[in-house]
Enzyme design. Structure first.
Site, PDB file in Angstrom:
ATOM      1  N   SER A  85       0.810  -1.220   0.000  1.00  0.00           N
ATOM      2  CA  SER A  85       0.000   0.000   0.000  1.00  0.00           C
ATOM      3  C   SER A  85       0.850   1.280   0.000  1.00  0.00           C
ATOM      4  CB  SER A  85      -0.968  -0.010   1.186  1.00  0.00           C
ATOM      5  OG  SER A  85      -1.917  -1.030   0.992  1.00  0.00           O
ATOM      6  N   LYS A  95      -9.686  -5.331  10.762  1.00  0.00           N
ATOM      7  CA  LYS A  95     -10.779  -4.777   9.951  1.00  0.00           C
ATOM      8  C   LYS A  95     -12.108  -4.684  10.697  1.00  0.00           C
ATOM      9  CE  LYS A  95      -9.099  -5.655   5.314  1.00  0.00           C
ATOM     10  NZ  LYS A  95      -9.387  -6.147   3.974  1.00  0.00           N
TER      11      LYS A  95
END
Ligand code: ATR
Length: 276
Positions: A19, A68
């Site tokens: 990322s 998450k």
């Protein structure tokens, strides 16, 4: 000159995440005053990380395993899709509070359309797996109007729970015989599990049963050509690899933070490929 804004991807452990490479590429390309870094946050330190974030310093962050769901629970506001999925991969600020989005399904679907001519036909879509990734992909395929969705998972109860949680009508394939029968009609097979990662434990599935022109998609991107995709390629089926999903979910997150939907082009793909 205003201060450089920070962005992060957080996880535990946070192995080599791609990322930062992706987002810093776009930050440079669009000449933005920001920097994206990876940060290892242990589950016990998650609350402190969230509560000490300052809006004037940090634009937001991405979340990977295992945070998450926990981050989703910890923030004050969520968009409708994240709410439905019960998990978030992207956090930004709205007004003065943290806001949860989930761009994984967008990433999968945009990449599917980028690399195949998938259309809403009567042909079944088979989702292999029922974990976190399957959740986002099932919702995305349902929202895209796929009329016949089938799920196959090693643990059937987990597939049942997934459908119940999302309130989606789909058919559970209860064994290999049913899976093989369904493959004969299927237009799209999606591997949402980590099977095939690092060339280990390839998915044991006979793709020669699938009709000509069928699409096989994998979310695994290390290696880029998994055993499943190699088998599909050898049979002349259409293949969609997992790297595009990573790039497109990132693009949507970037848009949330900067208001710019960046291009996912070959230059970026090559940059990330060189780092795999
Ligand atoms: P993620 O959040 O990355 O999707 P997960 O929630 O742990 O990860 O889900 C992993 C998925 O891969 C599940 O569908 C899991 O099947 P089970 O529900 O039966 O555990 C599937 N999976 C993992 N290892 C597998 C294996 N060796 N064979 C078949 N399925 C496997």
């Amino acid at each position: 000159m205003s201060e450089t804004k920070k962005l992060y991807v957080i996880g535990w452990p946070i192995e080599h995440s791609r990322s930062p490479l992706i987002h810093n590429h776009w930050i440079k390309k669009y000449n933005l005053n920001a920097i994206y870094a990876q940060k290892a946050i242990a589950p016990d330190d998650l609350a402190e990380f969230i509560h000490t974030l300052k809006r004037d310093e940090c634009l937001g962050f991405n979340i990977t395993i295992p945070h998450k769901e926990a981050v989703f629970e910890a923030v004050q506001r969520r968009d409708v899709l994240a709410n439905k999925l019960g998990a978030s991969n992207t956090i930004s600020w709205r007004d003065d509070v943290l806001y949860a989005n989930n761009t994984d399904g967008y990433g999968f679907y945009t990449n599917l359309l980028d690399h195949s001519d998938w259309r809403k036909t009567d042909q079944p879509v088979i989702i292999y797996g029922a974990g976190g990734a399957a959740r986002a992909i099932l919702q995305a395929m349902h929202d895209a109007g796929a009329p016949h969705i089938y799920i196959y998972n090693r643990t059937q109860a987990r597939a049942e729970k997934l459908l119940a949680d999302l309130g989606i009508q789909a058919t559970i394939l209860t064994g290999l015989t049913e899976l093989n029968e369904c493959l004969q009609q299927a237009g799209l097979l999606i591997n949402t599990t980590s099977l095939g990662m690092n060339g280990e434990n390839d998915l044991d599935i006979d793709l020669s049963l699938m009709p000509k022109g069928a699409i096989v998609a994998d979310i695994v991107y290390t290696p880029l050509q998994t055993g499943l995709l190699k088998q599909a390629d050898d049979l002349g089926l259409v293949t969609v690899d997992g790297l595009g999903m990573l790039l497109h979910q990132a693009a949507k997150a970037f848009e949330i933070w900067f208001g710019i939907l960046p291009q996912v082009d070959e230059e970026l793909r090559d940059l990330v490929l060189a780092d795999l």
